[in-house]
Design a protein around this motif. Structure first.
Motif, PDB file in Angstrom:
ATOM      1  N   TYR A  46       0.837  -1.190   0.000  1.00  0.00           N
ATOM      2  CA  TYR A  46       0.000   0.000   0.000  1.00  0.00           C
ATOM      3  C   TYR A  46       0.875   1.244   0.000  1.00  0.00           C
ATOM      4  O   TYR A  46       1.988   1.246   0.531  1.00  0.00           O
ATOM      5  CB  TYR A  46      -0.901   0.020   1.234  1.00  0.00           C
ATOM      6  CG  TYR A  46      -2.018  -0.996   1.222  1.00  0.00           C
ATOM      7  CD1 TYR A  46      -3.016  -0.948   0.249  1.00  0.00           C
ATOM      8  CD2 TYR A  46      -2.106  -1.981   2.205  1.00  0.00           C
ATOM      9  CE1 TYR A  46      -4.056  -1.872   0.241  1.00  0.00           C
ATOM     10  CE2 TYR A  46      -3.145  -2.904   2.217  1.00  0.00           C
ATOM     11  CZ  TYR A  46      -4.118  -2.844   1.233  1.00  0.00           C
ATOM     12  OH  TYR A  46      -5.148  -3.753   1.229  1.00  0.00           O
ATOM     13  N   GLY A  47       0.368   2.320  -0.583  1.00  0.00           N
ATOM     14  CA  GLY A  47       1.123   3.559  -0.567  1.00  0.00           C
ATOM     15  C   GLY A  47       0.648   4.525  -1.628  1.00  0.00           C
ATOM     16  O   GLY A  47      -0.400   4.322  -2.260  1.00  0.00           O
ATOM     17  N   PRO A  48       1.401   5.611  -1.872  1.00  0.00           N
ATOM     18  CA  PRO A  48       1.049   6.592  -2.903  1.00  0.00           C
ATOM     19  C   PRO A  48       1.274   6.017  -4.291  1.00  0.00           C
ATOM     20  O   PRO A  48       1.674   4.849  -4.452  1.00  0.00           O
ATOM     21  CB  PRO A  48       2.005   7.754  -2.606  1.00  0.00           C
ATOM     22  CG  PRO A  48       3.186   7.100  -1.978  1.00  0.00           C
ATOM     23  CD  PRO A  48       2.635   5.976  -1.148  1.00  0.00           C
ATOM     24  N   ALA A  49       1.037   6.840  -5.304  1.00  0.00           N
ATOM     25  CA  ALA A  49       1.101   6.362  -6.687  1.00  0.00           C
ATOM     26  C   ALA A  49       2.458   5.773  -7.042  1.00  0.00           C
ATOM     27  O   ALA A  49       2.562   4.962  -7.968  1.00  0.00           O
ATOM     28  CB  ALA A  49       0.745   7.490  -7.647  1.00  0.00           C
ATOM     29  N   GLY A  50       3.490   6.145  -6.311  1.00  0.00           N
ATOM     30  CA  GLY A  50       4.815   5.615  -6.589  1.00  0.00           C
ATOM     31  C   GLY A  50       4.965   4.121  -6.360  1.00  0.00           C
ATOM     32  O   GLY A  50       5.942   3.521  -6.829  1.00  0.00           O
ATOM     33  N   VAL A  51       4.005   3.496  -5.651  1.00  0.00           N
ATOM     34  CA  VAL A  51       4.105   2.044  -5.426  1.00  0.00           C
ATOM     35  C   VAL A  51       3.638   1.267  -6.650  1.00  0.00           C
ATOM     36  O   VAL A  51       3.850   0.047  -6.728  1.00  0.00           O
ATOM     37  CB  VAL A  51       3.290   1.599  -4.193  1.00  0.00           C
ATOM     38  CG1 VAL A  51       3.745   2.347  -2.958  1.00  0.00           C
ATOM     39  CG2 VAL A  51       1.784   1.761  -4.409  1.00  0.00           C
TER      40      VAL A  51
ATOM     41  N   VAL B   3     -10.106   3.443  -6.773  1.00  0.00           N
ATOM     42  CA  VAL B   3      -8.763   2.997  -7.164  1.00  0.00           C
ATOM     43  C   VAL B   3      -7.730   3.581  -6.210  1.00  0.00           C
ATOM     44  O   VAL B   3      -6.797   2.894  -5.776  1.00  0.00           O
ATOM     45  CB  VAL B   3      -8.463   3.414  -8.618  1.00  0.00           C
ATOM     46  CG1 VAL B   3      -7.017   3.106  -8.979  1.00  0.00           C
ATOM     47  CG2 VAL B   3      -9.413   2.713  -9.580  1.00  0.00           C
ATOM     48  N   TRP B   4      -7.886   4.861  -5.876  1.00  0.00           N
ATOM     49  CA  TRP B   4      -6.975   5.498  -4.916  1.00  0.00           C
ATOM     50  C   TRP B   4      -7.066   4.825  -3.550  1.00  0.00           C
ATOM     51  O   TRP B   4      -6.053   4.586  -2.893  1.00  0.00           O
ATOM     52  CB  TRP B   4      -7.324   6.987  -4.812  1.00  0.00           C
ATOM     53  CG  TRP B   4      -6.374   7.777  -3.948  1.00  0.00           C
ATOM     54  CD1 TRP B   4      -5.268   8.460  -4.352  1.00  0.00           C
ATOM     55  CD2 TRP B   4      -6.459   7.961  -2.538  1.00  0.00           C
ATOM     56  NE1 TRP B   4      -4.656   9.063  -3.276  1.00  0.00           N
ATOM     57  CE2 TRP B   4      -5.362   8.774  -2.149  1.00  0.00           C
ATOM     58  CE3 TRP B   4      -7.350   7.521  -1.556  1.00  0.00           C
ATOM     59  CZ2 TRP B   4      -5.142   9.159  -0.819  1.00  0.00           C
ATOM     60  CZ3 TRP B   4      -7.130   7.897  -0.237  1.00  0.00           C
ATOM     61  CH2 TRP B   4      -6.043   8.703   0.121  1.00  0.00           C
ATOM     62  N   VAL B   5      -8.282   4.506  -3.116  1.00  0.00           N
ATOM     63  CA  VAL B   5      -8.485   3.855  -1.818  1.00  0.00           C
ATOM     64  C   VAL B   5      -7.764   2.518  -1.762  1.00  0.00           C
ATOM     65  O   VAL B   5      -7.050   2.205  -0.797  1.00  0.00           O
ATOM     66  CB  VAL B   5      -9.989   3.675  -1.537  1.00  0.00           C
ATOM     67  CG1 VAL B   5     -10.219   2.736  -0.361  1.00  0.00           C
ATOM     68  CG2 VAL B   5     -10.649   5.019  -1.264  1.00  0.00           C
ATOM     69  N   LEU B   6      -7.916   1.700  -2.798  1.00  0.00           N
ATOM     70  CA  LEU B   6      -7.290   0.376  -2.798  1.00  0.00           C
ATOM     71  C   LEU B   6      -5.781   0.466  -3.016  1.00  0.00           C
ATOM     72  O   LEU B   6      -5.043  -0.438  -2.631  1.00  0.00           O
ATOM     73  CB  LEU B   6      -7.934  -0.505  -3.868  1.00  0.00           C
ATOM     74  CG  LEU B   6      -9.405  -0.829  -3.630  1.00  0.00           C
ATOM     75  CD1 LEU B   6      -9.946  -1.722  -4.740  1.00  0.00           C
ATOM     76  CD2 LEU B   6      -9.614  -1.490  -2.275  1.00  0.00           C
ATOM     77  N   MET B   7      -5.315   1.540  -3.626  1.00  0.00           N
ATOM     78  CA  MET B   7      -3.877   1.742  -3.795  1.00  0.00           C
ATOM     79  C   MET B   7      -3.213   2.106  -2.466  1.00  0.00           C
ATOM     80  O   MET B   7      -2.158   1.578  -2.105  1.00  0.00           O
ATOM     81  CB  MET B   7      -3.618   2.842  -4.822  1.00  0.00           C
ATOM     82  CG  MET B   7      -2.150   3.165  -5.071  1.00  0.00           C
ATOM     83  SD  MET B   7      -1.962   4.580  -6.195  1.00  0.00           S
ATOM     84  CE  MET B   7      -2.387   5.944  -5.090  1.00  0.00           C
ATOM     85  N   THR B   8      -3.846   3.008  -1.731  1.00  0.00           N
ATOM     86  CA  THR B   8      -3.262   3.502  -0.483  1.00  0.00           C
ATOM     87  C   THR B   8      -3.622   2.654   0.734  1.00  0.00           C
ATOM     88  O   THR B   8      -2.938   2.707   1.756  1.00  0.00           O
ATOM     89  CB  THR B   8      -3.734   4.936  -0.204  1.00  0.00           C
ATOM     90  OG1 THR B   8      -5.163   4.949  -0.079  1.00  0.00           O
ATOM     91  CG2 THR B   8      -3.306   5.873  -1.335  1.00  0.00           C
ATOM     92  N   GLY B   9      -4.717   1.887   0.650  1.00  0.00           N
ATOM     93  CA  GLY B   9      -5.187   1.153   1.817  1.00  0.00           C
ATOM     94  C   GLY B   9      -5.793   2.067   2.860  1.00  0.00           C
ATOM     95  O   GLY B   9      -5.864   1.706   4.037  1.00  0.00           O
ATOM     96  N   ARG B  10      -6.256   3.240   2.444  1.00  0.00           N
ATOM     97  CA  ARG B  10      -6.868   4.208   3.336  1.00  0.00           C
ATOM     98  C   ARG B  10      -8.296   4.505   2.908  1.00  0.00           C
ATOM     99  O   ARG B  10      -8.555   4.615   1.711  1.00  0.00           O
ATOM    100  CB  ARG B  10      -6.045   5.516   3.330  1.00  0.00           C
ATOM    101  CG  ARG B  10      -4.664   5.374   3.904  1.00  0.00           C
ATOM    102  CD  ARG B  10      -3.791   6.579   3.617  1.00  0.00           C
ATOM    103  NE  ARG B  10      -4.477   7.855   3.863  1.00  0.00           N
ATOM    104  CZ  ARG B  10      -4.043   9.024   3.415  1.00  0.00           C
ATOM    105  NH1 ARG B  10      -2.937   9.092   2.685  1.00  0.00           N
ATOM    106  NH2 ARG B  10      -4.687  10.140   3.679  1.00  0.00           N
TER     107      ARG B  10
END
Length: 326
Positions: free
Chosen positions: A9-14, A43-50
Motif C-alpha cells: 500500500y502507498g502513494p502512486a509511486g508504489v 482505485v486510490w483507496v485500494l492503492m493507499t489502503g486508506r
C-alpha cells in the motif's frame, strides 16, 4: 501481458508497469481484451489502503489482495467461461471487474458486464460503470428524486457529479450544480439550471430550499448541508472524503452522523455504497442511447501513465472522468 501492479500500500509511486501472466477465468467469468479503463476514487483507496476500514473489509490487511489496479473496463470479449450465456468472443462489452483492469486483459464476472452502447467509444464506455452507477443510485434510490424536485449536486464537475446532474434532469428535477469557476459552463451544458461557484458562495446561499442534496465532494460540514435542505429533505453522501483521517475516513460522515440526524430532525441522511451490475448498466445504457446522458472525459492517459492519472484524480480537481487507454 502488461499490467499496472502493486505489492504494498502507498502513494502512486508504489505502482509499476510489469509483465505478468494473463488472468485465468472461472466458469462464470469473461476474459476481456481491455481497450480502456476508468479511474475513480476507489482505485486510490485500494492503492493507499486508506481508510483502514477498507483493509478490514477483506481487501488485504498488510498488502493488497489483488495486485492489479482498476475496476472500470471496456473492451472486446476474448474468451468466456463454461457457464457464461450472454457473451461470446468478439462482443464489445463494458462494466467492472474484481481483479484489475489496468492491464491488457481483465477477468470480469458475467453479472458485472453489459454490451457496450453502439454510440460510445471504448474510452467513453470505460467512463460509465462505477461513476455512472453511483450517480444513478444516488439520484434514483437514495435521493428518490421525482419530477419537480429541487436537487443540488456538490462536486458537479467531477466523474460522479457530471452523471448526477444529467440523471437528475432526466428524472425531471431542477438542478443546482456546485462546482469551481472553471466548470460552470460544463455544468450548464449538462443541464444544470443554476450554478453555485463554491469559491464565491456557499451551498446555503438560497436557504433551506433543496429537496435533495447529493454531496460527491465531501468537503462541507453536514450541519451546513442541512441548512440548504428543506425540513423533510434528503442528504445523500455519495463520495468524497476518501483521504479523511481515522479508521473510517470519509465513510464516518454517514455512519456517525446518521443516528443523530434521525433523532433530531425529519431530514434524511443517507450514505451510499453503490453496487454495480449488468442491470444498472442496462438502465444507464438506455439513458445514454436516448441522449439524456453522455460521458464526460476530462483526460485520457496511456497504461504506463496510470500512476500519474490516479495522482491527478487524488488532487480533487479533475473535470469529468479520467480514463486509461490500453
Amino acid at each position: 501481458m502488461k499490467a499496472i501492479v502493486q505489492d504494498v500500500y502507498g502513494p502512486a509511486g508504489v505502482l509499476r508497469l510489469e509483465e505478468i501472466d494473463p488472468p485465468r477465468i472461472g466458469d462464470d467469468e469473461v476474459l476481456v481484451r481491455v481497450r480502456a479503463a476508468g479511474v475513480d476514487p476507489g482505485v486510490w483507496v485500494l492503492m493507499t489502503g486508506r481508510p483502514p476500514l477498507v483493509r478490514l473489509m477483506g481487501y488485504g490487511l498488510r498488502r493488497p489482495r489483488q495486485r492489479v489496479r482498476g475496476r472500470d473496463v471496456a473492451g472486446t470479449v476474448e474468451a468466456v467461461g463454461s457457464r457464461v450465456t450472454r457473451f461470446r468472443p468478439g462482443d464489445e462489452v463494458y462494466g467492472t471487474c474484481d481483479r484489475g483492469s489496468y492491464a491488457e486483459y481483465a477477468a470480469a464476472p458475467e453479472r458485472l458486464l453489459a454490451r457496450k452502447p453502439a454510440g460510445l467509444s471504448f474510452e467513453e464506455a470505460a467512463a460509465v460503470p462505477v461513476s455512472g452507477t453511483t450517480a444513478l443510485q444516488a439520484v434514483r434510490d437514495a435521493g428518490q428524486v421525482r419530477p419537480g424536485h429541487r436537487v443540488m449536486v456538490i462536486g458537479a464537475g467531477g466523474g460522479i457529479g457530471t452523471y448526477a446532474v444529467q440523471i437528475a434532469k432526466a428524472f425531471g428535477a431542477r438542478v443546482v450544480a456546485v462546482c469551481g469557476p472553471g466548470k460552470a459552463d460544463l455544468a450548464r451544458s449538462l443541464g444544470a439550471d443554476d450554478v453555485i461557484d463554491y469559491t464565491r458562495e456557499e451551498v446555503d446561499r438560497d436557504g433551506p430550499c433543496h429537496d435533495v442534496i447529493i454531496d460527491v465532494a465531501g468537503c462541507r460540514p453536514i450541519s451546513l448541508l442541512r441548512c440548504a435542505l428543506t425540513p423533510r429533505g434528503t442528504l445523500v453522501l455519495a463520495g468524497g472524503g476518501h483521504d479523511a483521517p481515522g479508521l473510517l475516513g470519509g465513510y464516518g460522515r454517514a455512519l456517525l452522523h446518521r443516528p443523530l440526524a434521525q433523532l433530531t430532525t425529519k431530514q434524511r441522511l443517507r450514505g451510499l455504497m453503490a453496487e454495480e451490475s449488468a442491470e444498472e448498466l442496462g438502465e444507464l445504457g438506455g439513458l445514454i442511447e436516448s441522449g439524456a446522458v453522455r460521458p464526460v472525459i476530462g483526460s485520457a492517459h496511456p497504461l504506463a501513465d496510470a500512476p500519474a492519472a490516479i495522482e491527478h484524480l487524488a488532487q480533487g480537481h479533475a473535470t469529468g472522468k479520467i480514463v486509461i487507454t490500453v
